[in-house]
Design a protein around this motif. Structure first.
Motif, PDB file in Angstrom:
ATOM      1  N   TYR A 194      13.065  -8.694   0.019  1.00 23.49           N
ATOM      2  CA  TYR A 194      12.157  -7.924  -0.830  1.00 23.49           C
ATOM      3  C   TYR A 194      11.651  -8.665  -2.064  1.00 23.49           C
ATOM      4  CZ  TYR A 194      13.985  -4.030   1.897  1.00 23.49           C
ATOM      5  OH  TYR A 194      14.342  -3.201   2.925  1.00 23.49           O
ATOM      6  N   SER A 247       1.820  -8.699  -6.467  1.00 20.19           N
ATOM      7  CA  SER A 247       0.444  -9.058  -6.110  1.00 20.19           C
ATOM      8  C   SER A 247      -0.228  -7.982  -5.275  1.00 20.19           C
ATOM      9  CB  SER A 247       0.428 -10.381  -5.348  1.00 20.19           C
ATOM     10  OG  SER A 247       0.891 -10.173  -4.030  1.00 20.19           O
ATOM     11  N   LYS A 248      -1.518  -8.141  -5.069  1.00 20.96           N
ATOM     12  CA  LYS A 248      -2.287  -7.189  -4.279  1.00 20.96           C
ATOM     13  C   LYS A 248      -1.894  -7.208  -2.809  1.00 20.96           C
ATOM     14  CE  LYS A 248      -6.367  -6.831  -7.157  1.00 20.96           C
ATOM     15  NZ  LYS A 248      -7.833  -6.956  -7.206  1.00 20.96           N
ATOM     16  N   LYS A 249      -1.181  -8.239  -2.386  1.00 24.74           N
ATOM     17  CA  LYS A 249      -0.706  -8.300  -1.004  1.00 24.74           C
ATOM     18  C   LYS A 249       0.315  -7.189  -0.732  1.00 24.74           C
ATOM     19  CE  LYS A 249      -1.212 -13.281  -0.618  1.00 24.74           C
ATOM     20  NZ  LYS A 249      -0.506 -14.547  -0.469  1.00 24.74           N
ATOM     21  N   VAL A 250       0.963  -6.711  -1.780  1.00 25.02           N
ATOM     22  CA  VAL A 250       1.979  -5.666  -1.633  1.00 25.02           C
ATOM     23  C   VAL A 250       1.325  -4.319  -1.328  1.00 25.02           C
ATOM     24  CG1 VAL A 250       3.828  -4.419  -2.811  1.00 25.02           C
ATOM     25  CG2 VAL A 250       3.620  -6.879  -3.082  1.00 25.02           C
ATOM     26  N   GLY A 251       0.204  -4.035  -1.953  1.00 23.54           N
ATOM     27  CA  GLY A 251      -0.469  -2.757  -1.705  1.00 23.54           C
ATOM     28  C   GLY A 251      -1.450  -2.417  -2.804  1.00 23.54           C
ATOM     29  N   ARG A 286       1.860  -0.827  -6.151  1.00 25.82           N
ATOM     30  CA  ARG A 286       2.286  -1.931  -7.027  1.00 25.82           C
ATOM     31  C   ARG A 286       2.989  -1.408  -8.266  1.00 25.82           C
ATOM     32  NH1 ARG A 286      -3.053  -3.727  -6.178  1.00 25.82           N
ATOM     33  NH2 ARG A 286      -3.496  -3.551  -8.393  1.00 25.82           N
ATOM     34  N   ARG A 314       7.857  -9.091  -2.782  1.00 25.02           N
ATOM     35  CA  ARG A 314       7.257  -9.458  -1.504  1.00 25.02           C
ATOM     36  C   ARG A 314       6.643  -8.222  -0.870  1.00 25.02           C
ATOM     37  NH1 ARG A 314      11.343 -13.723   1.424  1.00 25.02           N
ATOM     38  NH2 ARG A 314      10.438 -15.528   0.394  1.00 25.02           N
ATOM     39  N   ALA A 315       5.831  -8.427   0.158  1.00 26.99           N
ATOM     40  CA  ALA A 315       5.114  -7.323   0.804  1.00 26.99           C
ATOM     41  C   ALA A 315       6.066  -6.266   1.364  1.00 26.99           C
ATOM     42  CB  ALA A 315       4.209  -7.857   1.903  1.00 26.99           C
ATOM     43  N   LYS A 372       7.058  -2.806  -0.563  1.00 26.90           N
ATOM     44  CA  LYS A 372       6.246  -1.587  -0.707  1.00 26.90           C
ATOM     45  C   LYS A 372       6.880  -0.379  -0.043  1.00 26.90           C
ATOM     46  CE  LYS A 372       3.121  -2.593   3.115  1.00 26.90           C
ATOM     47  NZ  LYS A 372       1.759  -2.973   3.420  1.00 26.90           N
TER      48      LYS A 372
END
Length: 113
Positions: free
Chosen positions: A24, A44-48, A53, A82-83, A86
């Motif tokens: 995580y 980051s936006k990669k998470v959601g 976030r 990390r992604a 979420k």
């Protein structure tokens, strides 16, 4: 609890700090010249989207706040989500944070007073 806010501070920890990761989170740690720890959280936006976030950020901040006295002092700590974070619960985030603290040897389960 103090926060890392400046871009330069984050870059300094990334460049010169040591890192460990789990499913995580990724944690970077660098000694500072202060008596207190400073923590920076990056999601980051990669998470959601922003709601997700901010939820992950709140979970990380609360996990650290509740266990702050068990962490060694005089450190700059940057935690990257990390992604997979979420969909993680509070218990999973808390466990991941304490696991990384143990890997860095900056977390003592039994605080000596």
């Amino acid at each position: 609890m103090e926060s890392l806010k400046k871009y330069y501070d984050f870059q300094n920890v990334y460049r010169f700090g040591k890192s460990f990761a789990n499913r995580y989170l990724v944690m970077y740690v660098l000694k500072n010249e202060c008596e207190k720890n400073r923590i920076g959280i990056s999601v980051s936006k990669k998470v959601g989207n922003s709601v997700i976030r901010h939820r992950v950020t709140r979970l990380l901040r609360e996990s650290y706040r509740l266990h702050e006295d068990m962490f060694n002092s005089g450190l700059d700590i940057v935690v990257l989500a990390r992604a997979a974070a979420k969909s993680a619960s509070y218990c999973e985030i808390e466990s991941a944070l304490l696991h990384l603290g143990g890997l860095h040897k900056i977390y003592n389960e039994q605080k000596v007073e």
